[in-house]
Motif scaffolding. Structure first.
Motif, PDB file in Angstrom:
ATOM      1  N   VAL A   1       0.847  -1.190   0.000  1.00  0.00           N
ATOM      2  CA  VAL A   1       0.000   0.000   0.000  1.00  0.00           C
ATOM      3  C   VAL A   1       0.881   1.239   0.000  1.00  0.00           C
ATOM      4  O   VAL A   1       1.779   1.356   0.825  1.00  0.00           O
ATOM      5  N   GLN A   2       0.639   2.134  -0.930  1.00  0.00           N
ATOM      6  CA  GLN A   2       1.328   3.432  -0.928  1.00  0.00           C
ATOM      7  C   GLN A   2       0.353   4.471  -0.372  1.00  0.00           C
ATOM      8  O   GLN A   2      -0.786   4.555  -0.807  1.00  0.00           O
ATOM      9  N   LEU A   3       0.839   5.237   0.593  1.00  0.00           N
ATOM     10  CA  LEU A   3       0.009   6.249   1.239  1.00  0.00           C
ATOM     11  C   LEU A   3       0.557   7.631   0.931  1.00  0.00           C
ATOM     12  O   LEU A   3       1.765   7.854   1.013  1.00  0.00           O
ATOM     13  N   GLN A   4      -0.324   8.543   0.603  1.00  0.00           N
ATOM     14  CA  GLN A   4       0.065   9.913   0.261  1.00  0.00           C
ATOM     15  C   GLN A   4      -0.741  10.866   1.127  1.00  0.00           C
ATOM     16  O   GLN A   4      -1.957  10.991   0.945  1.00  0.00           O
ATOM     17  N   ALA A   5      -0.062  11.533   2.041  1.00  0.00           N
ATOM     18  CA  ALA A   5      -0.730  12.497   2.916  1.00  0.00           C
ATOM     19  C   ALA A   5      -0.674  13.885   2.300  1.00  0.00           C
ATOM     20  O   ALA A   5       0.317  14.255   1.662  1.00  0.00           O
ATOM     21  N   SER A   6      -1.730  14.647   2.504  1.00  0.00           N
ATOM     22  CA  SER A   6      -1.784  16.013   1.989  1.00  0.00           C
ATOM     23  C   SER A   6      -2.717  16.840   2.859  1.00  0.00           C
ATOM     24  O   SER A   6      -3.404  16.313   3.729  1.00  0.00           O
ATOM     25  N   GLY A   7      -2.722  18.142   2.608  1.00  0.00           N
ATOM     26  CA  GLY A   7      -3.648  19.017   3.304  1.00  0.00           C
ATOM     27  C   GLY A   7      -3.038  19.876   4.387  1.00  0.00           C
ATOM     28  O   GLY A   7      -3.722  20.707   4.992  1.00  0.00           O
ATOM     29  N   GLY A   8      -1.763  19.685   4.652  1.00  0.00           N
ATOM     30  CA  GLY A   8      -1.110  20.499   5.662  1.00  0.00           C
ATOM     31  C   GLY A   8      -0.923  21.934   5.186  1.00  0.00           C
ATOM     32  O   GLY A   8      -1.170  22.256   4.033  1.00  0.00           O
ATOM     33  N   GLY A   9      -0.474  22.769   6.107  1.00  0.00           N
ATOM     34  CA  GLY A   9      -0.244  24.156   5.756  1.00  0.00           C
ATOM     35  C   GLY A   9      -0.044  25.010   6.984  1.00  0.00           C
ATOM     36  O   GLY A   9       0.137  24.492   8.097  1.00  0.00           O
ATOM     37  N   LEU A  10      -0.076  26.307   6.774  1.00  0.00           N
ATOM     38  CA  LEU A  10       0.087  27.286   7.848  1.00  0.00           C
ATOM     39  C   LEU A  10      -1.280  27.844   8.209  1.00  0.00           C
ATOM     40  O   LEU A  10      -2.027  28.294   7.323  1.00  0.00           O
ATOM     41  N   VAL A  11      -1.611  27.823   9.479  1.00  0.00           N
ATOM     42  CA  VAL A  11      -2.914  28.307   9.932  1.00  0.00           C
ATOM     43  C   VAL A  11      -2.731  29.016  11.265  1.00  0.00           C
ATOM     44  O   VAL A  11      -1.817  28.692  12.031  1.00  0.00           O
ATOM     45  N   GLN A  12      -3.589  29.978  11.530  1.00  0.00           N
ATOM     46  CA  GLN A  12      -3.534  30.676  12.812  1.00  0.00           C
ATOM     47  C   GLN A  12      -4.181  29.834  13.904  1.00  0.00           C
ATOM     48  O   GLN A  12      -5.050  28.992  13.637  1.00  0.00           O
ATOM     49  N   ALA A  13      -3.759  30.065  15.118  1.00  0.00           N
ATOM     50  CA  ALA A  13      -4.362  29.379  16.256  1.00  0.00           C
ATOM     51  C   ALA A  13      -5.875  29.600  16.249  1.00  0.00           C
ATOM     52  O   ALA A  13      -6.353  30.716  15.979  1.00  0.00           O
ATOM     53  N   GLY A  14      -6.604  28.528  16.520  1.00  0.00           N
ATOM     54  CA  GLY A  14      -8.057  28.573  16.479  1.00  0.00           C
ATOM     55  C   GLY A  14      -8.637  28.158  15.148  1.00  0.00           C
ATOM     56  O   GLY A  14      -9.848  27.939  15.032  1.00  0.00           O
ATOM     57  N   GLY A  15      -7.782  28.044  14.148  1.00  0.00           N
ATOM     58  CA  GLY A  15      -8.238  27.675  12.819  1.00  0.00           C
ATOM     59  C   GLY A  15      -8.385  26.171  12.642  1.00  0.00           C
ATOM     60  O   GLY A  15      -8.225  25.391  13.593  1.00  0.00           O
ATOM     61  N   SER A  16      -8.690  25.783  11.409  1.00  0.00           N
ATOM     62  CA  SER A  16      -8.952  24.381  11.093  1.00  0.00           C
ATOM     63  C   SER A  16      -8.200  23.959   9.838  1.00  0.00           C
ATOM     64  O   SER A  16      -7.892  24.793   8.973  1.00  0.00           O
ATOM     65  N   LEU A  17      -7.934  22.685   9.768  1.00  0.00           N
ATOM     66  CA  LEU A  17      -7.379  22.060   8.570  1.00  0.00           C
ATOM     67  C   LEU A  17      -7.971  20.664   8.449  1.00  0.00           C
ATOM     68  O   LEU A  17      -8.349  20.051   9.462  1.00  0.00           O
ATOM     69  N   ARG A  18      -8.005  20.158   7.224  1.00  0.00           N
ATOM     70  CA  ARG A  18      -8.370  18.760   7.015  1.00  0.00           C
ATOM     71  C   ARG A  18      -7.250  18.077   6.246  1.00  0.00           C
ATOM     72  O   ARG A  18      -6.933  18.466   5.116  1.00  0.00           O
ATOM     73  N   LEU A  19      -6.671  17.073   6.869  1.00  0.00           N
ATOM     74  CA  LEU A  19      -5.646  16.272   6.213  1.00  0.00           C
ATOM     75  C   LEU A  19      -6.299  15.096   5.507  1.00  0.00           C
ATOM     76  O   LEU A  19      -7.295  14.552   5.987  1.00  0.00           O
ATOM     77  N   SER A  20      -5.705  14.720   4.390  1.00  0.00           N
ATOM     78  CA  SER A  20      -6.159  13.550   3.649  1.00  0.00           C
ATOM     79  C   SER A  20      -5.009  12.576   3.496  1.00  0.00           C
ATOM     80  O   SER A  20      -3.845  12.983   3.408  1.00  0.00           O
ATOM     81  N   CYS A  21      -5.353  11.312   3.425  1.00  0.00           N
ATOM     82  CA  CYS A  21      -4.372  10.257   3.204  1.00  0.00           C
ATOM     83  C   CYS A  21      -4.955   9.332   2.146  1.00  0.00           C
ATOM     84  O   CYS A  21      -5.877   8.557   2.423  1.00  0.00           O
ATOM     85  N   ALA A  22      -4.427   9.435   0.952  1.00  0.00           N
ATOM     86  CA  ALA A  22      -4.931   8.640  -0.165  1.00  0.00           C
ATOM     87  C   ALA A  22      -4.061   7.411  -0.358  1.00  0.00           C
ATOM     88  O   ALA A  22      -2.831   7.501  -0.340  1.00  0.00           O
ATOM     89  N   ALA A  23      -4.700   6.290  -0.568  1.00  0.00           N
ATOM     90  CA  ALA A  23      -3.983   5.033  -0.743  1.00  0.00           C
ATOM     91  C   ALA A  23      -4.034   4.586  -2.192  1.00  0.00           C
ATOM     92  O   ALA A  23      -5.024   4.808  -2.895  1.00  0.00           O
TER      93      ALA A  23
END
Length: 123
Positions: A1-23
């Motif tokens: 299985v190859q896994l590819q993570a994405s969705g990271g970045g720079l965000v201010q405190a209190g903010g939100s992000l959604r990470l994805s991991c595609a196989a």
């Protein structure tokens, strides 16, 4: 299985992000999935895990109530929704797959790892 993570970045405190991991290469449905993170100078730590069907989850105390792990076995993707982010959440986030234990928090029980995605939370 190859896994590819994405969705990271720079965000201010209190903010939100959604990470994805595609196989790719194999379906994710036989695997328990987890997210781990590693901050500079620190050991890799458990963040969240989900069962093969996605019906049961487990979280580190530090993220409980703020992060949500989910999975889409049809599209072979696992997600980590991160809300109310704090500077202490700054780290490289990794997704991983395992078949050894139910909702494992132990990194060496995971056999497949993605390459990591950087999350930086500014104060």
């Amino acid at each position: 299985v190859q896994l590819q993570a994405s969705g990271g970045g720079l965000v201010q405190a209190g903010g939100s992000l959604r990470l994805s991991c595609a196989a790719s290469g194999r379906t994710l449905s036989p695997y328990g999935m987890g997210w781990f993170r590693q901050a500079p100078g620190k050991e890799r730590e458990f963040v969240a895990a989900t069962s093969r069907a996605g019906t049961v989850t487990r979280y580190a105390d530090s993220v409980k109530g703020r992060f949500t792990i989910s999975r889409d076995n049809v599209n072979n993707t696992v997600y980590l929704r991160m809300n109310i982010l704090k500077p202490d959440d700054t780290a490289v986030y990794y997704c991983a797959a395992q078949t050894i234990a139910f909702l494992s928090e132990i990194s060496h029980e995971y056999i497949y790892w993605g390459q990591g995605t950087q999350v930086t939370v500014s104060s």
